[in-house]
Every structure is written in C-alpha cells, then in structure tokens.
Design an enzyme around this catalytic site. Structure first.
Site, mmCIF file in Angstrom:
data_model
loop_
_atom_site.group_PDB
_atom_site.id
_atom_site.type_symbol
_atom_site.label_atom_id
_atom_site.label_comp_id
_atom_site.label_asym_id
_atom_site.label_seq_id
_atom_site.Cartn_x
_atom_site.Cartn_y
_atom_site.Cartn_z
ATOM 1 N N ASN A 9 25.392 90.422 20.051
ATOM 2 C CA ASN A 9 24.763 90.800 21.324
ATOM 3 C C ASN A 9 23.688 91.824 21.003
ATOM 4 O O ASN A 9 23.982 92.982 20.762
ATOM 5 C CB ASN A 9 25.811 91.394 22.278
ATOM 6 N N LYS A 11 21.397 92.909 22.936
ATOM 7 C CA LYS A 11 20.984 93.721 24.103
ATOM 8 C C LYS A 11 19.452 93.717 24.204
ATOM 9 O O LYS A 11 18.843 92.677 24.035
ATOM 10 C CB LYS A 11 21.558 95.126 23.984
ATOM 11 N N HIS A 95 28.792 91.331 31.410
ATOM 12 C CA HIS A 95 28.925 92.378 30.381
ATOM 13 C C HIS A 95 29.068 93.727 31.083
ATOM 14 O O HIS A 95 28.499 93.950 32.148
ATOM 15 C CB HIS A 95 27.693 92.372 29.470
ATOM 16 N N GLU A 97 27.736 96.484 30.641
ATOM 17 C CA GLU A 97 26.472 97.168 30.975
ATOM 18 C C GLU A 97 25.856 96.571 32.236
ATOM 19 O O GLU A 97 25.202 97.269 33.007
ATOM 20 C CB GLU A 97 25.501 97.080 29.783
ATOM 21 N N GLY A 173 30.138 100.404 22.057
ATOM 22 C CA GLY A 173 29.111 101.420 21.794
ATOM 23 C C GLY A 173 29.700 102.767 21.398
ATOM 24 O O GLY A 173 29.012 103.784 21.415
ATOM 25 N N SER A 213 32.751 97.865 18.969
ATOM 26 C CA SER A 213 32.657 98.522 17.656
ATOM 27 C C SER A 213 33.191 97.680 16.499
ATOM 28 O O SER A 213 33.803 98.216 15.576
ATOM 29 C CB SER A 213 33.376 99.880 17.696
ATOM 30 N N GLY A 234 27.828 94.229 18.946
ATOM 31 C CA GLY A 234 26.583 94.868 19.368
ATOM 32 C C GLY A 234 25.836 95.450 18.180
ATOM 33 O O GLY A 234 25.199 94.731 17.396
HETATM 34 C C1 PEP Z 1 28.745 94.956 23.158
HETATM 35 O O1 PEP Z 1 27.891 95.613 23.740
HETATM 36 O O2 PEP Z 1 29.068 93.833 23.584
HETATM 37 C C2 PEP Z 1 29.388 95.515 21.962
HETATM 38 C C3 PEP Z 1 30.477 94.966 21.534
HETATM 39 O O3 PEP Z 1 28.755 96.597 21.381
HETATM 40 P P1 PEP Z 1 29.218 97.392 20.043
HETATM 41 O O4 PEP Z 1 29.627 96.370 19.027
HETATM 42 O O5 PEP Z 1 28.011 98.158 19.633
HETATM 43 O O6 PEP Z 1 30.374 98.261 20.439
#
Ligand code: PEP
Length: 257
Positions: A9, A11, A95, A97, A173, A213, A234
């Site tokens: 992803n 973003k 999502h 966000e 995140g 993460s 992400g």
């Molecule tokens: C995401 O935004 O879907 C995500 C999993 O981000 P990250 O891996 O940075 O935690």
C-alpha cells in the site's frame, strides 16, 4: 486452498514515473503465480501506466479507493468504471486512513463495495481493531458491526471473491512491529465471524490479510500463522529491495524452520 496475497500500500507516495520504474525493477523476481498473488495499491493516476508495465507478470494493480457511484455529478471522485478501464483488478476499501481522515463510515464503504463489484473489481475490505475488540466494563468483548455493515446486501457469489484485512490502528504506521499471535487472533476472529454470518464453506475459503508494521524481518512468522493469508504493507513496501524480500517470504520461512 487459500493462495497467499502480499500487497504493497503505497498510499500517496510514489508518482507515476517512480511507480512504473519500481515495477520494472521487481517484475522478473516475483514468485510464481501458482504460489502467491502479489499486488500494489497506488495512486489512481499511476494505475494505467503500471498496468501496462505489469503485463505478462503475476502482479495485480490495485486502486486505493473508488467512488460509491459509477457515474454522475461527483466532482473529484474516481469511478470503478474508470478503474476497470485502467486495468485494475482489486480495490482497497475502508482503509483506516479513509475512515479516520475522510470520515468514511460502514454505509459509505458498503456502497463502494457494491459499486466495485458491479464493475468486476474485487474489493479488499480493511477492518480495524474496533471490529475485533472493545473493552466493556473492563472485559474484552468482540464486536462485529464493521464487518456486518460493509458486507450488507452483497450477493453470496460476490462474497466468495472478497478479501478482508485486519489492520489494528495501533499497529499501522507505528514503531512497534506486529506480534504474530495478535495478527493470528484478529484474523481468526474475523474468520469465525464470517462463519457465523455466512457459513463455514465461505469462511474457510475467504482470504484474510493482516496489516500493520510488517517488514522483511517479521513477515515470515506472520505469514506462518494459520489464519493469516497475506499481508498489507505500507512503509516497508516503498523499497523495491525490501518488497522483493517480503514477496519471497517463503525462503525466509524455510530458513526459520
Ligand atoms: C497500511 O497503511 O496499510 C499499513 C499496513 O502501513 P504500515 O505497514 O506502514 O504499518
């Protein structure tokens, strides 16, 4: 048999040129289509060019959002009709966000799910930890309103295609890498809920991903959990090197075991 699905992803990070260059860098090193599905969710303007670059590979081009209507006076929205034209096969919906920053609720996400399905685009529906656990008078209870809301009225032949993801808000995140047992428990709870709502055949076939993460160090143990069928990544997916390590997680798993 649930085929693993590893999704980047991006973003609002990579522009068109960077997105296409990334695919060019990774396309010869992807796992076999028979073993795994790999996808990248990118900004809408890059999707068409990415799709051209991905021809002949096992790479799914994924949209990060779609409008709840297919056509009409909705300035600034992007319709699933246009995404289908751009060669998009999946769309990520709900999502956290989108929920948090753009105030999308279950009803809106449900409309988007149905619009995408009308155009033959498969939704990857994200749910967060509110769906899985809530503390009521100090006791952990499991609540499933999100899941019921976003899947409302979806026909059973469409439900079979849908992919779900469990993304606890505290892990997305964040600095803390995910605990594989928490990832497993979240995905297991979601599968049990799908079973209660729609029966065990559907629940056993549904792919449920974990997101939050994930990185090259923890992916193999997370993917080794029984109910985790894939991951949404992400930050760690922005590097082509790291992304390749993660889509080839089986190699790391065989080293761990
Ligand atoms: C995401 O935004 O879907 C995500 C999993 O981000 P990250 O891996 O940075 O935690």
């Amino acid at each position: 048999m649930r085929k693993p699905f590893i999704i980047a992803n991006w973003k609002m990070h990579k522009n068109i040129e960077e997105s296409v260059a990334f695919i060019n860098q990774i396309k010869d090193y992807l796992p076999r289509a028979a073993d795994e599905e790999v996808g990248i969710a990118a900004q809408a303007v890059a999707l068409s060019s990415m799709n051209q670059m991905a021809q002949g590979t096992n790479l799914q081009i994924i949209a990060q959002n779609a409008a709840s209507e297919l056509m009409g006076p909705y300035t600034g929205e992007i319709s699933a009709r246009s995404l289908a034209d751009a060669g998009v096969s999946y769309v990520m919906l709900g999502h956290l966000e989108r929920r948090r920053l753009f105030h999308e609720d279950n009803q809106m996400i449900n409309q988007k799910v149905r619009a995408a399905l009308t155009m033959g685009i498969t939704p990857i529906i994200c749910t967060d930890d509110k769906m899985v656990q809530a503390s009521v008078k100090g006791e952990i209870r499991y609540v499933f309103d999100q899941l019921k809301g976003v899947l409302k009225g979806v026909a059973s032949q469409d439900l079979q295609k849908i992919v779900l993801s469990y993304e606890p808000s505290w892990a997305v995140g964040s600095k803390h890498s995910a605990n594989p047992l928490v990832a497993q428990e979240g995905c297991r709870r979601i599968r049990r809920t799908v079973e209660n709502l729609y029966g065990s055949a559907l629940a056993n076939n549904m792919r449920i991903l974990y997101g939050g993460s994930v990185n090259p160090e923890n992916i193999a143990t997370i993917m080794g959990q029984a109910d985790v069928d894939g991951v949404l990544i992400g930050r760690a997916s922005l590097s082509a090197n790291d992304f390749l390590k993660m889509v080839n997680w089986r190699q790391a798993l065989s080293q761990v075991m």
